[in-house]
Design a protein around this motif. Structure first.
Motif, mmCIF file in Angstrom:
data_model
loop_
_atom_site.group_PDB
_atom_site.id
_atom_site.type_symbol
_atom_site.label_atom_id
_atom_site.label_comp_id
_atom_site.label_asym_id
_atom_site.label_seq_id
_atom_site.Cartn_x
_atom_site.Cartn_y
_atom_site.Cartn_z
ATOM 1 N N ARG A 151 0.848 -1.200 0.000
ATOM 2 C CA ARG A 151 0.000 0.000 0.000
ATOM 3 C C ARG A 151 0.880 1.245 0.000
ATOM 4 O O ARG A 151 1.982 1.229 0.534
ATOM 5 N N ARG A 152 0.384 2.294 -0.572
ATOM 6 C CA ARG A 152 1.144 3.551 -0.614
ATOM 7 C C ARG A 152 1.563 3.987 0.772
ATOM 8 O O ARG A 152 2.676 4.500 0.957
ATOM 9 N N ALA A 153 0.725 3.743 1.757
ATOM 10 C CA ALA A 153 0.988 4.253 3.104
ATOM 11 C C ALA A 153 2.144 3.555 3.805
ATOM 12 O O ALA A 153 2.772 4.131 4.696
ATOM 13 N N ALA A 201 -6.637 0.680 12.161
ATOM 14 C CA ALA A 201 -7.279 0.112 10.976
ATOM 15 C C ALA A 201 -8.478 -0.735 11.380
ATOM 16 O O ALA A 201 -8.591 -1.165 12.531
ATOM 17 N N PRO A 202 -9.398 -0.972 10.452
ATOM 18 C CA PRO A 202 -10.535 -1.860 10.751
ATOM 19 C C PRO A 202 -10.051 -3.251 11.155
ATOM 20 O O PRO A 202 -8.983 -3.691 10.736
ATOM 21 N N MET A 235 -8.482 -9.795 2.496
ATOM 22 C CA MET A 235 -7.242 -9.646 1.736
ATOM 23 C C MET A 235 -7.298 -10.391 0.416
ATOM 24 O O MET A 235 -6.680 -9.967 -0.572
ATOM 25 N N SER A 236 -8.039 -11.480 0.379
ATOM 26 C CA SER A 236 -8.211 -12.190 -0.887
ATOM 27 C C SER A 236 -8.896 -11.288 -1.904
ATOM 28 O O SER A 236 -8.532 -11.256 -3.092
ATOM 29 N N ALA A 237 -9.879 -10.538 -1.434
ATOM 30 C CA ALA A 237 -10.581 -9.603 -2.321
ATOM 31 C C ALA A 237 -9.667 -8.453 -2.736
ATOM 32 O O ALA A 237 -9.606 -8.076 -3.920
ATOM 33 N N LEU A 238 -8.940 -7.876 -1.786
ATOM 34 C CA LEU A 238 -8.072 -6.736 -2.085
ATOM 35 C C LEU A 238 -6.955 -7.099 -3.058
ATOM 36 O O LEU A 238 -6.517 -6.259 -3.855
ATOM 37 N N ARG A 239 -6.485 -8.337 -2.977
ATOM 38 C CA ARG A 239 -5.419 -8.766 -3.875
ATOM 39 C C ARG A 239 -5.824 -8.656 -5.344
ATOM 40 O O ARG A 239 -4.981 -8.474 -6.217
ATOM 41 N N HIS A 240 -7.122 -8.792 -5.610
ATOM 42 C CA HIS A 240 -7.586 -8.841 -6.988
ATOM 43 C C HIS A 240 -8.255 -7.544 -7.464
ATOM 44 O O HIS A 240 -8.770 -7.483 -8.578
ATOM 45 N N LEU A 249 -8.459 3.552 -3.057
ATOM 46 C CA LEU A 249 -9.069 3.042 -1.841
ATOM 47 C C LEU A 249 -8.432 3.649 -0.593
ATOM 48 O O LEU A 249 -7.214 3.873 -0.576
ATOM 49 N N PRO A 250 -9.196 3.897 0.451
ATOM 50 C CA PRO A 250 -8.645 4.464 1.701
ATOM 51 C C PRO A 250 -8.015 3.375 2.566
ATOM 52 O O PRO A 250 -8.436 3.116 3.684
ATOM 53 N N VAL A 251 -6.975 2.736 2.034
ATOM 54 C CA VAL A 251 -6.305 1.654 2.779
ATOM 55 C C VAL A 251 -4.849 1.989 2.985
ATOM 56 O O VAL A 251 -4.316 2.856 2.321
#
Length: 251
Positions: A151-153, A201-202, A235-240, A249-251
């Motif tokens: 992530r950029r952060a 974080a959530p 994380m499975s969803a975010l990977r794709h 995205l605000p992550v």
């Protein structure tokens, strides 16, 4: 040797002042883990951690260990395995760094990478070889969900954890069938001294919750543990997620 419930009777922690590691050691000490070594740079904090575990009834000792000094690892760890059978090694050292500052200070960024990845490769291989020689044991590696997708952060920290995670998974494959169990633990945001002052974080968790997940994973001989478990799906969803979308995205 581990007992019938998979609880180790002896434990070596690499990164002896880690809050997650100490929560794990405290939890296991109330079971049957009576012999514990805390490896880390000599400091009052390391001694205090050992005293805490002694108060729980464990035979806790400290040994000098510097994650950044890979040349010293064989000398620091070799004699310990030669003189003792160790049921579990918990590789728990690591630093978060300061992304904003480290981007302008390559040497600081390299220190994050060397601590979290190259130091772990050195120590991990030494411990894995020793466990294989004795014919049993678990190597538990503290990774992070940050390694699942940079992530950029916090891409400096995240990339170092991505390398560590891949290394540990490959090591687990290499040791499959030898009697040595490798378990990768991927916590999300952990409320600890390391994350103090950061925006939570959530699905944030605690060292104690991670310790409980580690104990459960040992009993089940899991290869990968997510804390909390729901992060596996997230994380499975975010990977794709397509990269242009991920950037927004605000992550």
């Amino acid at each position: 040797m581990k007992d019938a419930f998979g609880t180790p009777q002896s434990l070596l922690i690499l990164g002896g002042t880690s809050e997650i590691a100490l929560a794990t050691a405290t939890r296991l000490a109330t079971r049957r883990t009576h012999k514990i070594w805390l490896a880390g740079r000599p400091s009052p904090a390391l001694e205090k951690a050992a005293e805490h575990l002694r108060a729980q009834g464990a035979d806790a000792r400290t040994i000098p260990f510097d994650a950044l000094d890979a040349e010293s690892h064989p000398t620091a760890l070799g004699p310990l395995f030669e003189e003792n059978e160790i049921d579990m090694v918990l590789l728990a050292f690591g630093i978060l760094g300061d992304q904003a500052k480290d981007e302008d200070n390559p040497l600081a960024a390299v220190r994050v990478a060397q601590t979290n990845y190259t130091g772990a490769v050195s120590a991990g291989l030494i411990c894995a070889r020793a466990l294989q020689t004795q014919g049993h044991g678990s190597l538990v590696v503290l990774s992070s969900v940050a390694g699942e997708r940079a992530r950029r952060a916090n891409f400096i920290y995240g990339s170092s954890k991505a390398g560590l995670d891949a290394f540990a998974q490959g090591l687990g494959d290499a040791l499959h069938g030898t009697g040595v169990h490798v378990m990768v633990v991927r916590p999300g945001f952990v409320r600890s001294k390391m994350t103090a002052g950061l925006e939570e974080a959530p699905m944030a968790t605690t060292p104690e919750a991670v310790a409980e997940a580690i104990e459960t994973g040992l009993r089940r001989r899991s290869e990968t543990v997510w804390v909390p478990g729901a992060l596996r799906v997230v994380m499975s969803a975010l990977r794709h997620v397509p990269r242009p979308v991920f950037r927004r995205l605000p992550v």
